[in-house]
Every structure is written in C-alpha cells, then in structure tokens.
Design a protein around this motif. Sequence first.
Motif, mmCIF file in Angstrom:
data_model
loop_
_atom_site.group_PDB
_atom_site.id
_atom_site.type_symbol
_atom_site.label_atom_id
_atom_site.label_comp_id
_atom_site.label_asym_id
_atom_site.label_seq_id
_atom_site.Cartn_x
_atom_site.Cartn_y
_atom_site.Cartn_z
ATOM 1 N N HIS A 199 0.819 -1.214 0.000
ATOM 2 C CA HIS A 199 0.000 0.000 0.000
ATOM 3 C C HIS A 199 0.857 1.271 0.000
ATOM 4 C CE1 HIS A 199 0.619 -1.061 4.250
ATOM 5 N NE2 HIS A 199 0.632 0.250 4.475
ATOM 6 N N LYS A 200 2.108 1.203 0.438
ATOM 7 C CA LYS A 200 2.973 2.396 0.451
ATOM 8 C C LYS A 200 3.560 2.667 -0.928
ATOM 9 C CE LYS A 200 4.091 2.104 5.313
ATOM 10 N NZ LYS A 200 5.134 1.923 6.326
ATOM 11 N N ASP A 201 4.033 1.638 -1.606
ATOM 12 C CA ASP A 201 4.555 1.822 -2.959
ATOM 13 C C ASP A 201 3.784 0.901 -3.897
ATOM 14 O OD1 ASP A 201 6.189 0.400 -0.985
ATOM 15 O OD2 ASP A 201 7.119 -0.552 -2.734
ATOM 16 N N PRO A 202 2.709 1.439 -4.548
ATOM 17 C CA PRO A 202 1.807 0.617 -5.350
ATOM 18 C C PRO A 202 2.486 0.017 -6.584
ATOM 19 C CG PRO A 202 1.190 2.942 -5.461
ATOM 20 C CD PRO A 202 2.319 2.834 -4.493
ATOM 21 N N VAL A 203 1.995 -1.155 -6.972
ATOM 22 C CA VAL A 203 2.460 -1.844 -8.180
ATOM 23 C C VAL A 203 1.298 -1.882 -9.178
ATOM 24 C CG1 VAL A 203 4.163 -3.227 -6.940
ATOM 25 C CG2 VAL A 203 1.856 -4.095 -7.213
ATOM 26 N N SER A 204 1.494 -2.529 -10.312
ATOM 27 C CA SER A 204 0.420 -2.593 -11.312
ATOM 28 C C SER A 204 -0.748 -3.417 -10.764
ATOM 29 C CB SER A 204 0.949 -3.214 -12.606
ATOM 30 O OG SER A 204 1.205 -4.580 -12.405
ATOM 31 N N GLY A 205 -1.922 -3.215 -11.350
ATOM 32 C CA GLY A 205 -3.132 -3.886 -10.881
ATOM 33 C C GLY A 205 -3.046 -5.399 -10.992
ATOM 34 N N SER A 206 -2.526 -5.900 -12.103
ATOM 35 C CA SER A 206 -2.438 -7.354 -12.282
ATOM 36 C C SER A 206 -1.452 -7.966 -11.298
ATOM 37 C CB SER A 206 -2.053 -7.700 -13.716
ATOM 38 O OG SER A 206 -0.812 -7.122 -14.039
ATOM 39 N N ALA A 207 -0.335 -7.283 -11.030
ATOM 40 C CA ALA A 207 0.641 -7.809 -10.063
ATOM 41 C C ALA A 207 0.049 -7.823 -8.656
ATOM 42 C CB ALA A 207 1.903 -6.965 -10.089
ATOM 43 N N CYS A 208 -0.742 -6.815 -8.339
ATOM 44 C CA CYS A 208 -1.387 -6.750 -7.025
ATOM 45 C C CYS A 208 -2.386 -7.893 -6.859
ATOM 46 C CB CYS A 208 -2.075 -5.403 -6.848
ATOM 47 S SG CYS A 208 -2.877 -5.194 -5.256
ATOM 48 N N LEU A 209 -3.192 -8.129 -7.894
ATOM 49 C CA LEU A 209 -4.178 -9.220 -7.827
ATOM 50 C C LEU A 209 -3.492 -10.575 -7.686
ATOM 51 C CD1 LEU A 209 -6.778 -8.068 -10.510
ATOM 52 C CD2 LEU A 209 -7.056 -8.092 -8.039
ATOM 53 N N LEU A 210 -2.426 -10.785 -8.423
ATOM 54 C CA LEU A 210 -1.698 -12.051 -8.335
ATOM 55 C C LEU A 210 -1.087 -12.246 -6.949
ATOM 56 C CD1 LEU A 210 0.000 -12.210 -11.845
ATOM 57 C CD2 LEU A 210 -1.807 -13.680 -10.970
ATOM 58 N N SER A 211 -0.620 -11.155 -6.325
ATOM 59 C CA SER A 211 -0.037 -11.285 -4.992
ATOM 60 C C SER A 211 -1.113 -11.596 -3.944
ATOM 61 C CB SER A 211 0.715 -10.009 -4.607
ATOM 62 O OG SER A 211 -0.187 -8.946 -4.373
ATOM 63 N N MET A 212 -2.351 -11.160 -4.189
ATOM 64 C CA MET A 212 -3.432 -11.405 -3.225
ATOM 65 C C MET A 212 -3.950 -12.843 -3.287
ATOM 66 S SD MET A 212 -5.520 -7.842 -3.403
ATOM 67 C CE MET A 212 -6.428 -8.028 -1.898
ATOM 68 N N ILE A 213 -3.762 -13.521 -4.417
ATOM 69 C CA ILE A 213 -4.255 -14.905 -4.522
ATOM 70 C C ILE A 213 -3.147 -15.929 -4.330
ATOM 71 C CG2 ILE A 213 -6.221 -14.314 -5.967
ATOM 72 C CD1 ILE A 213 -4.610 -15.355 -8.362
ATOM 73 N N GLU A 214 -1.982 -15.503 -3.936
ATOM 74 C CA GLU A 214 -0.894 -16.443 -3.673
ATOM 75 C C GLU A 214 -1.215 -17.284 -2.447
ATOM 76 O OE1 GLU A 214 2.725 -14.234 -3.368
ATOM 77 O OE2 GLU A 214 3.022 -14.197 -5.522
ATOM 78 N N GLU A 215 -0.480 -18.350 -2.287
ATOM 79 C CA GLU A 215 -0.609 -19.233 -1.125
ATOM 80 C C GLU A 215 -2.002 -19.874 -1.053
ATOM 81 O OE1 GLU A 215 0.396 -16.787 2.174
ATOM 82 O OE2 GLU A 215 2.330 -16.242 1.333
ATOM 83 N N GLY A 216 -2.539 -20.289 -2.192
ATOM 84 C CA GLY A 216 -3.796 -21.044 -2.195
ATOM 85 C C GLY A 216 -5.046 -20.213 -2.046
ATOM 86 N N ASN A 217 -4.991 -18.919 -2.312
ATOM 87 C CA ASN A 217 -6.173 -18.043 -2.270
ATOM 88 C C ASN A 217 -6.909 -18.165 -0.929
ATOM 89 O OD1 ASN A 217 -8.114 -16.238 -3.130
ATOM 90 N ND2 ASN A 217 -9.125 -17.662 -4.512
#
Length: 187
Positions: free
Chosen positions: A32-50
Amino acid sequence: RCILKELESLGKALYGAKLIAQRFQLRNCSHHKDPVSGSACLLSMIEEGNPHHFFIATQDQDLANKVKKKAGVPLLFIIQNTMVLDKPSPKSLAFIRKLQMNQLVPEHQKQSIVQLKEKEGLAKQEGTKRRKRKKAGGPNPLSCLKKKKKTTQEGQESSAEKKKRRKRKRNRVKAEALQSVQKSEEE
C-alpha cells in the motif's frame, strides 16, 4: 488501492472505470505504500492457495493465463454484456484429484476397520434383510362405482322453463345515439 492508483495514472480515458472501482470495498494489500500494477497486485493477493477465496474478474488474457496456473481461483470474464464463470483450470482439477486421493482410506485400514466391527458385533448382517412381497390387490375402486341415474324429464322441463323466462334487454342507448346523429345531420 493499487488498481485505483493505476486508474488515476492512466488519465481521463478511464475516469468512468475509476468511479465504478471506487464504489467497491477496498482490500488491503501488502504494497500500500509503494503501489504496483493492478495485475501484479491481484496475483499477490491470490498467492498461497487463495486464502480469502477471491474471484478474479478480468478481460486481460495475460492475467487470465497466470490465474489459470494457480489452483482454486475462479475466473470471471464478460462476453457480450454477460458475466461468465470460466470452467475450472486443469491445475485446479489436478489439485482436487490429489486432495481426494489423500482423503481416501488405505485398503489395509479398511480391512482392520471391518475386523474391529465384527469383534464388537457392529458389522452388518447380510441374512437379516428381506424383500417385501407385493400383496395381491383387489379391483380398482374407481371401476366399482355405481352408475349415475339419468335425469328425469321433469328436471329437463324445469330447465326449459327457466330458459324461456330470460328476456333480452334492448339497448336503448344506441337507439338514442342514432337519433341524435340523424337530427344533427338534418340540421
């Protein structure tokens, strides 16, 4: 938050999409402090088995292919104004098969369970079950009903008299309307 920052940076062309995205509930991401692209953010949120059981809704084929490589992530997309839930990916199907195989009881454990049940007297006894025989039934009760008596001629005469009593009413409104139209034409 990362997606909103990306929409802001893209300018006025996606202002409507930004307004729609602002209506939804925001989820906290790790960057949240240094934002990344939208697709990279979504992929990071579903890591570790969603763990939060997110669905991913996208029209981006690159992101959709990356999501399909992860097991247990449903994918939504739009075809002609209709939201469509994509079929499970092969990775998800393989993961489900693996879980099912791990949950099955090994054969040697099944045999030991049967032996323990026999010792305790809990095993099913095959000889006790019997089929019920069908009993011979009587005739159909509806076929045994008494025949109805025919109506007498007296009843028919009374109904004929009732028909004679009815009279048709004349519709005088139409006649009066015709007379007024004829008078107006004469004048």
